[in-house]
Design an enzyme around this catalytic site. Structure first.
Site, PDB file in Angstrom:
ATOM      1  N   LYS A 110     116.027  87.841  -8.886  1.00  0.00           N
ATOM      2  CA  LYS A 110     114.821  88.670  -8.923  1.00  0.00           C
ATOM      3  C   LYS A 110     115.220  90.107  -8.631  1.00  0.00           C
ATOM      4  O   LYS A 110     115.738  90.409  -7.556  1.00  0.00           O
ATOM      5  CB  LYS A 110     113.828  88.153  -7.881  1.00  0.00           C
ATOM      6  CG  LYS A 110     112.563  88.993  -7.797  1.00  0.00           C
ATOM      7  CD  LYS A 110     111.533  88.336  -6.887  1.00  0.00           C
ATOM      8  CE  LYS A 110     110.338  89.230  -6.669  1.00  0.00           C
ATOM      9  NZ  LYS A 110     109.348  88.621  -5.779  1.00  0.00           N
ATOM     10  N   LYS A 123     113.778  87.257 -13.317  1.00  0.00           N
ATOM     11  CA  LYS A 123     112.544  88.029 -13.222  1.00  0.00           C
ATOM     12  C   LYS A 123     112.863  89.484 -12.949  1.00  0.00           C
ATOM     13  O   LYS A 123     113.670  89.740 -12.054  1.00  0.00           O
ATOM     14  CB  LYS A 123     111.711  87.455 -12.071  1.00  0.00           C
ATOM     15  CG  LYS A 123     110.442  88.226 -11.774  1.00  0.00           C
ATOM     16  CD  LYS A 123     109.780  87.713 -10.523  1.00  0.00           C
ATOM     17  CE  LYS A 123     108.618  88.644 -10.215  1.00  0.00           C
ATOM     18  NZ  LYS A 123     108.099  88.501  -8.892  1.00  0.00           N
TER      19      LYS A 123
HETATM   20  C1  PBG Z   1     105.891  88.098  -4.353  1.00  0.00           C
HETATM   21  C2  PBG Z   1     105.865  88.209  -5.825  1.00  0.00           C
HETATM   22  C3  PBG Z   1     105.845  89.347  -6.626  1.00  0.00           C
HETATM   23  C4  PBG Z   1     105.734  88.917  -7.939  1.00  0.00           C
HETATM   24  C5  PBG Z   1     105.749  87.531  -7.915  1.00  0.00           C
HETATM   25  N1  PBG Z   1     105.844  87.099  -6.598  1.00  0.00           N
HETATM   26  C6  PBG Z   1     105.800  90.780  -6.260  1.00  0.00           C
HETATM   27  C7  PBG Z   1     106.923  91.469  -5.643  1.00  0.00           C
HETATM   28  O1  PBG Z   1     108.013  90.930  -5.450  1.00  0.00           O
HETATM   29  O2  PBG Z   1     106.671  92.624  -5.278  1.00  0.00           O
HETATM   30  C8  PBG Z   1     105.641  89.822  -9.128  1.00  0.00           C
HETATM   31  C9  PBG Z   1     104.914  89.264 -10.287  1.00  0.00           C
HETATM   32  C10 PBG Z   1     104.476  90.256 -11.319  1.00  0.00           C
HETATM   33  O3  PBG Z   1     104.776  91.462 -11.292  1.00  0.00           O
HETATM   34  O4  PBG Z   1     103.800  89.791 -12.229  1.00  0.00           O
HETATM   35  N2  PBG Z   1     107.104  88.377  -3.768  1.00  0.00           N
HETATM   36 ZN    ZN Z   2     107.018  88.860  -1.527  1.00  0.00          ZN
END
Ligand code: PBG
Ligand code: ZN
Length: 330
Positions: A194, A247
């Site tokens: 991520k 992601k």
């Molecule tokens: C929580 C989370 C996030 C997303 C999914 N789970 C946000 C982040 O890490 O700030 C992002 C999903 C999206 O942008 O559609 N950690």
């Molecule tokens: Zn988070």
């Protein structure tokens, strides 16, 4: 005369026969946001077509999506009260646990993947407990409460738990905690690779989870690093993850392909909020043929090697599949 390539492109049936990548409704996971109250459908300003839904509305949305052919949702919760440790996420009467129970009794066959993190529940918006000395997220203290949160989701009836906070050691700790609590059959989908990304902006409007200070670069990955990206996903596989994830999706298809060639686990891509919003806006402004570009995007994820696509477009994609797009339109 050289005819090698065009011979198989001259009509739609032949093109369909030689199409290498396909998408089916079973590949889709639909993200949904649960909020308190009843009769609430708050459209998110930066994500047209995406709503914060009270549990009654969430159940309706889930029933409709399931009737259209969607097999799984990714559930997020927006609590009434946020505090320094995200207490709502640790309560069996919190928003997510309550939503899981309601969904499971209304649509038992719909798979519920639960996002496991603390940024939606903490008043500071970070993904775990803050270490007051270092001013950043405390890895091991966060692992302890992640394990508690996972057991809350499991007891409420979640079908798969998806930790998204990028703490080191998460998968090993969760696997042990779930096995110990009597949930050895509950799978884990790790948000294993991520990136620290600007594409999450609209999501943070939806979940009210923008960090109130600093950023997430001390736990999410640098967009510049591919070897590290693969290393972190493979580490989660070694710790017992059942699914891996890349992601965001669009900018990172090289990572999907590299990972595909190094693991036999199913890989999900998360087609995130900013990617959704950019396409929506371009479509609304009639800059592009929306359905066509959406189809091209989805098949691109499959071609890169993704098995599953987590996307806010999931219901739209089901309609495109019904119209014959994606299987044989290309
Ligand atoms: C929580 C989370 C996030 C997303 C999914 N789970 C946000 C982040 O890490 O700030 C992002 C999903 C999206 O942008 O559609 N950690
Ligand atoms: Zn988070």
């Amino acid at each position: 005369m050289f005819r090698r390539f065009r011979r198989l492109r001259l009509n739609r049936s032949m093109r369909s026969m030689v199409q290498e990548s396909r998408l089916s409704k079973s590949d889709l996971i639909y993200p949904l946001f649960a909020i308190g109250g009843s009769g609430v459908r708050n459209e998110i300003a930066s994500m047209p077509g995406v709503f914060q839904l009270s549990i009654d509305e969430l159940v309706k949305e889930a029933q409709e999506a399931h009737a259209e052919g969607i097999k799984g949702i990714m559930l997020f919760g927006i609590p009434a009260i946020k505090d320094s440790v995200g207490s709502d996420a640790l309560s069996e009467n919190g928003i997510v646990a309550t939503a899981i129970r309601a969904l499971k009794s209304a649509v038992p066959e719909l798979l519920i993947f639960t996002d496991l993190c603390f940024c939606e529940y903490t008043d500071h918006g970070h993904c775990g407990i803050i270490d007051p000395v270092r001013g950043t997220v405390d890895n091991d203290a966060t692992l302890e409460i992640l394990a508690k949160q996972a057991i809350i989701h499991a007891q409420a009836g979640a079908d798969c738990i998806a930790p998204s906070g990028m703490m080191d050691g998460t998968i090993a700790v969760l696997r042990e905690a779930l096995d110990g609590a009597g949930f050895p059959n509950l799978p884990l989908m790790s948000y294993s690779t991520k990136f620290a990304s600007g594409y999450y902006g609209p999501f943070r409007d939806a979940a009210g989870s923008a960090p109130s200070f600093g950023d997430r670069r001390s736990y999410q990955m640098s967009p510049a690093n591919a070897r590290e990206a693969i290393g972190e996903s493979l580490e989660d596989e070694a710790q017992g993850a059942d699914f891996l994830m890349v992601k965001p999706a669009l900018n990172y298809l090289d990572i999907v392909r590299l990972l595909r060639d190094q693991t036999n686990l199913p890989i999900a891509v998360y087609n995130v909020s900013g990617e959704y919003s950019m396409l929506k806006m371009a479509g609304k402004m009639e800059l592009i043929d929306y359905d066509r570009v959406l189809s091209e995007m989805m098949i691109g994820f499959k071609r890169a090697g993704a098995d599953l696509i987590i996307t806010y477009h999931a219901r739209e994609v089901c309609k495109l599949i019904d119209k014959g797009y994606l299987c044989d339109i290309f």
